[in-house]
Motif scaffolding. Structure first.
Motif, mmCIF file in Angstrom:
data_model
loop_
_atom_site.group_PDB
_atom_site.id
_atom_site.type_symbol
_atom_site.label_atom_id
_atom_site.label_comp_id
_atom_site.label_asym_id
_atom_site.label_seq_id
_atom_site.Cartn_x
_atom_site.Cartn_y
_atom_site.Cartn_z
ATOM 1 N N GLN A 158 6.620 -19.144 24.418
ATOM 2 C CA GLN A 158 5.644 -18.237 23.812
ATOM 3 C C GLN A 158 5.701 -18.314 22.301
ATOM 4 O OE1 GLN A 158 3.234 -17.093 25.305
ATOM 5 N NE2 GLN A 158 3.593 -15.220 26.457
ATOM 6 N N VAL A 159 4.547 -18.269 21.674
ATOM 7 C CA VAL A 159 4.441 -18.270 20.221
ATOM 8 C C VAL A 159 3.698 -17.012 19.807
ATOM 9 C CG1 VAL A 159 3.485 -19.435 18.210
ATOM 10 C CG2 VAL A 159 4.475 -20.781 20.079
ATOM 11 N N GLN A 160 4.249 -16.338 18.831
ATOM 12 C CA GLN A 160 3.604 -15.138 18.303
ATOM 13 C C GLN A 160 3.130 -15.398 16.871
ATOM 14 O OE1 GLN A 160 6.999 -14.771 19.593
ATOM 15 N NE2 GLN A 160 5.961 -14.650 21.571
ATOM 16 N N VAL A 161 1.941 -14.944 16.586
ATOM 17 C CA VAL A 161 1.380 -15.039 15.243
ATOM 18 C C VAL A 161 0.996 -13.626 14.814
ATOM 19 C CG1 VAL A 161 -0.440 -16.014 13.801
ATOM 20 C CG2 VAL A 161 0.521 -17.361 15.686
ATOM 21 N N VAL A 162 1.563 -13.184 13.717
ATOM 22 C CA VAL A 162 1.358 -11.806 13.285
ATOM 23 C C VAL A 162 0.908 -11.781 11.829
ATOM 24 C CG1 VAL A 162 2.403 -9.541 12.972
ATOM 25 C CG2 VAL A 162 3.108 -10.987 14.906
ATOM 26 N N GLU A 163 -0.230 -11.146 11.600
ATOM 27 C CA GLU A 163 -0.736 -10.965 10.244
ATOM 28 C C GLU A 163 -0.335 -9.585 9.730
ATOM 29 O OE1 GLU A 163 -4.170 -12.956 12.638
ATOM 30 O OE2 GLU A 163 -2.770 -11.286 12.893
ATOM 31 N N SER A 164 -0.223 -9.496 8.412
ATOM 32 C CA SER A 164 0.056 -8.208 7.779
ATOM 33 C C SER A 164 -0.521 -8.206 6.373
ATOM 34 C CB SER A 164 1.565 -7.941 7.735
ATOM 35 O OG SER A 164 2.221 -8.938 6.972
ATOM 36 N N GLY A 165 -0.615 -7.020 5.785
ATOM 37 C CA GLY A 165 -1.019 -6.908 4.394
ATOM 38 C C GLY A 165 -2.436 -6.443 4.155
ATOM 39 N N GLY A 166 -3.206 -6.236 5.213
ATOM 40 C CA GLY A 166 -4.568 -5.762 5.013
ATOM 41 C C GLY A 166 -4.604 -4.322 4.542
ATOM 42 N N GLY A 167 -5.803 -3.868 4.196
ATOM 43 C CA GLY A 167 -5.944 -2.491 3.744
ATOM 44 C C GLY A 167 -7.271 -2.259 3.065
ATOM 45 N N LEU A 168 -7.359 -1.098 2.424
ATOM 46 C CA LEU A 168 -8.563 -0.701 1.689
ATOM 47 C C LEU A 168 -8.318 -0.914 0.202
ATOM 48 C CD1 LEU A 168 -11.337 0.731 1.438
ATOM 49 C CD2 LEU A 168 -10.066 2.905 1.425
ATOM 50 N N VAL A 169 -9.239 -1.580 -0.453
ATOM 51 C CA VAL A 169 -9.094 -1.846 -1.882
ATOM 52 C C VAL A 169 -10.456 -1.714 -2.546
ATOM 53 C CG1 VAL A 169 -9.401 -4.343 -1.596
ATOM 54 C CG2 VAL A 169 -8.111 -3.473 -3.548
ATOM 55 N N GLN A 170 -10.460 -1.336 -3.805
ATOM 56 C CA GLN A 170 -11.713 -1.226 -4.544
ATOM 57 C C GLN A 170 -12.197 -2.604 -4.989
ATOM 58 O OE1 GLN A 170 -11.018 1.500 -7.788
ATOM 59 N NE2 GLN A 170 -11.317 3.294 -6.495
ATOM 60 N N PRO A 171 -13.480 -2.757 -5.228
ATOM 61 C CA PRO A 171 -13.987 -4.034 -5.761
ATOM 62 C C PRO A 171 -13.238 -4.420 -7.030
ATOM 63 C CG PRO A 171 -15.798 -2.650 -5.057
ATOM 64 C CD PRO A 171 -14.559 -1.806 -4.953
ATOM 65 N N GLY A 172 -12.887 -5.682 -7.122
ATOM 66 C CA GLY A 172 -12.088 -6.172 -8.242
ATOM 67 C C GLY A 172 -10.599 -6.105 -8.010
ATOM 68 N N GLY A 173 -10.197 -5.469 -6.937
ATOM 69 C CA GLY A 173 -8.780 -5.323 -6.637
ATOM 70 C C GLY A 173 -8.188 -6.544 -5.962
ATOM 71 N N SER A 174 -6.906 -6.411 -5.596
ATOM 72 C CA SER A 174 -6.170 -7.533 -5.011
ATOM 73 C C SER A 174 -5.437 -7.102 -3.751
ATOM 74 C CB SER A 174 -5.141 -8.061 -6.017
ATOM 75 O OG SER A 174 -5.757 -8.476 -7.215
ATOM 76 N N LEU A 175 -5.226 -8.057 -2.878
ATOM 77 C CA LEU A 175 -4.397 -7.873 -1.696
ATOM 78 C C LEU A 175 -3.681 -9.179 -1.401
ATOM 79 C CD1 LEU A 175 -6.621 -5.956 0.909
ATOM 80 C CD2 LEU A 175 -4.547 -5.096 -0.185
ATOM 81 N N ARG A 176 -2.535 -9.077 -0.743
ATOM 82 C CA ARG A 176 -1.790 -10.269 -0.318
ATOM 83 C C ARG A 176 -1.553 -10.177 1.178
ATOM 84 N NH1 ARG A 176 4.131 -12.079 -0.577
ATOM 85 N NH2 ARG A 176 4.053 -14.321 -1.028
ATOM 86 N N LEU A 177 -2.157 -11.091 1.908
ATOM 87 C CA LEU A 177 -1.966 -11.151 3.348
ATOM 88 C C LEU A 177 -0.816 -12.102 3.670
ATOM 89 C CD1 LEU A 177 -5.651 -11.435 4.622
ATOM 90 C CD2 LEU A 177 -4.348 -9.388 4.014
ATOM 91 N N SER A 178 -0.120 -11.802 4.742
ATOM 92 C CA SER A 178 0.944 -12.680 5.225
ATOM 93 C C SER A 178 0.729 -12.984 6.691
ATOM 94 C CB SER A 178 2.316 -12.037 5.026
ATOM 95 O OG SER A 178 2.592 -11.861 3.647
#
Length: 127
Positions: free
Chosen positions: A1-21
């Motif tokens: 079995q292989v698991q793939v898990v994303e994280s780091g999403g959220g709510l941000v204002q225009p012009g903002g930044s996020l880092r997904l993993s």
């Protein structure tokens, strides 16, 4: 079995930044590439970025070039997507996809070649 898990999403204002993993774990011997796709409400899933584990080449969808950067942790089966100057049209569920080694030539921007997918992480860009 292989698991793939994303994280780091959220709510941000225009012009903002996020880092997904994205972390891949389990019985995977070696990775050929990891990619990010996204799906906005009412739209089809689309390609965002891909990074080759072999030569480190990286490709981006035109609308995110210069704003998104994909990287990886060399010692881990982990990829990141740094997103800056986010726009409302970036709002979507972001999915991580993993292709295992040994499959020969493929189109990295197509969904078909990828063997494992995460469940997605929501990114909302709104004032």
């Amino acid at each position: 079995q292989v698991q793939v898990v994303e994280s780091g999403g959220g709510l941000v204002q225009p012009g903002g930044s996020l880092r997904l993993s994205c972390a891949a774990s389990g019985s995977i011997v070696s990775i050929d590439a990891m990619a990010w796709f996204r799906q906005a409400p009412g739209k089809e899933r689309e390609f965002v970025a891909v990074r080759s584990w072999n030569d480190e080449s990286t490709y981006y969808e035109d609308s995110v070039k210069g704003r998104f950067t994909m990287s990886r942790d060399n010692a881990k089966n982990t990829a990141h997507l740094q997103m800056i100057n986010l726009k409302p049209e970036d709002t979507a569920v972001y999915f991580c996809a993993v292709r295992r080694s040994g499959g020969g030539y493929y189109n990295p921007m197509s969904q078909t070649p990828y063997d494992y997918w995460g469940h997605g992480t929501q990114v909302t860009v709104s004032a």
